[in-house]
Scaffold this motif. Sequence first.
Motif, PDB file in Angstrom:
ATOM      1  N   THR A   1     -21.447 -11.694   6.634  1.00 58.49           N
ATOM      2  CA  THR A   1     -21.292 -13.064   5.682  1.00 58.49           C
ATOM      3  C   THR A   1     -20.267 -13.841   6.453  1.00 58.49           C
ATOM      4  OG1 THR A   1     -21.639 -11.590   3.733  1.00 58.49           O
ATOM      5  CG2 THR A   1     -21.038 -13.889   3.587  1.00 58.49           C
ATOM      6  N   LYS A   2     -20.732 -15.084   6.660  1.00 60.15           N
ATOM      7  CA  LYS A   2     -20.045 -16.242   6.950  1.00 60.15           C
ATOM      8  C   LYS A   2     -19.858 -17.201   5.939  1.00 60.15           C
ATOM      9  CE  LYS A   2     -20.364 -15.357  12.040  1.00 60.15           C
ATOM     10  NZ  LYS A   2     -20.697 -16.058  13.505  1.00 60.15           N
ATOM     11  N   VAL A   3     -18.806 -18.248   6.028  1.00 59.30           N
ATOM     12  CA  VAL A   3     -18.796 -19.529   5.351  1.00 59.30           C
ATOM     13  C   VAL A   3     -18.850 -20.542   6.134  1.00 59.30           C
ATOM     14  CG1 VAL A   3     -17.431 -20.901   3.973  1.00 59.30           C
ATOM     15  CG2 VAL A   3     -17.295 -18.207   3.597  1.00 59.30           C
TER      16      VAL A   3
ATOM     17  N   ILE B   1     -22.392 -20.111   1.949  1.00 59.88           N
ATOM     18  CA  ILE B   1     -22.430 -18.963   2.804  1.00 59.88           C
ATOM     19  C   ILE B   1     -23.799 -18.675   3.713  1.00 59.88           C
ATOM     20  CG2 ILE B   1     -20.584 -18.158   1.476  1.00 59.88           C
ATOM     21  CD1 ILE B   1     -22.929 -16.296   0.038  1.00 59.88           C
ATOM     22  N   GLU B   2     -23.682 -17.985   4.576  1.00 64.55           N
ATOM     23  CA  GLU B   2     -24.725 -17.454   5.418  1.00 64.55           C
ATOM     24  C   GLU B   2     -24.881 -15.696   5.552  1.00 64.55           C
ATOM     25  OE1 GLU B   2     -26.631 -20.698   8.136  1.00 64.55           O
ATOM     26  OE2 GLU B   2     -26.050 -18.918   9.125  1.00 64.55           O
ATOM     27  N   TYR B   3     -25.812 -15.075   5.050  1.00 62.76           N
ATOM     28  CA  TYR B   3     -25.778 -13.675   5.104  1.00 62.76           C
ATOM     29  C   TYR B   3     -26.843 -13.069   5.968  1.00 62.76           C
ATOM     30  CZ  TYR B   3     -25.903  -8.800   3.436  1.00 62.76           C
ATOM     31  OH  TYR B   3     -26.006  -7.542   3.399  1.00 62.76           O
TER      32      TYR B   3
ATOM     33  N   ASP C   1     -16.637 -13.513  10.160  1.00 62.50           N
ATOM     34  CA  ASP C   1     -17.335 -12.812   9.033  1.00 62.50           C
ATOM     35  C   ASP C   1     -15.951 -12.698   8.003  1.00 62.50           C
ATOM     36  OD1 ASP C   1     -19.623 -12.458  10.211  1.00 62.50           O
ATOM     37  OD2 ASP C   1     -19.499 -10.501  10.476  1.00 62.50           O
TER      38      ASP C   1
END
Length: 224
Positions: free
Chosen positions: A120-122, A173-175, A115
């Motif tokens: 949130t991850k890239v 990104i993934e949220y 995170d």
Amino acid sequence: MKNALLVLLFSGATLGAASAQVEIGLKISPSVTNLRAATPSGDDLKAENSKLSLGGGIIVDYFFGQNYAFSTGLELVGRGGNVSYFDQRNQKRYEQKISLQYLQVPLTVKLFTNDVATDTKVYFQLGGALGGTIAGRINGDKYYNDPLPPSARTKAIKHVIVPDVNLRLGTGIEYQLGQSTKMVAGVSYHRGLLNVDKYFADTRGIKDAELKNSEFALDLGIKF
């Protein structure tokens, strides 16, 4: 001893299945596409304007580690662009607006960070895709009326080869929205590896004519 071995193997398979995680989603990808044109002379066939396209499909991410996934799915994408060619006989340049539609299967790896902000991850994506043309238009028409001899009327889709292979580089990104729902936003570049031309070399006699697809896409999706 045999029973103990069977129990051990069964336990290992169960743990492996439990640790594997599959995430499925949908995405839409507006993009800017163009055809990279090349000939030995550099002038017989030239790339002109890019075109706006729209694609989308199914995302399937199979995680084989906490931050590593094999990403595939099924995508319907639009490609093409404007090209011009020079006819030596009448010393005139002609232009074509080529629109192509492909059905393809991505074969990529996604690498995720931990995170970087709350939930949130890239991610970084690398790999390719295998696909084929399912539709085509030239100057907005499914058929092309050739202005030059032999002045034939041909299907636009017959002007390109069916298969296509491309490399893909992407990031985004993934949220995390909920327990299993994630929003995805990213950008990607798709570089075609095959010469798709069947018209300029065969019909117009342009030696070693080359057309290859390129695409810059905005990837917006949701995973469940």
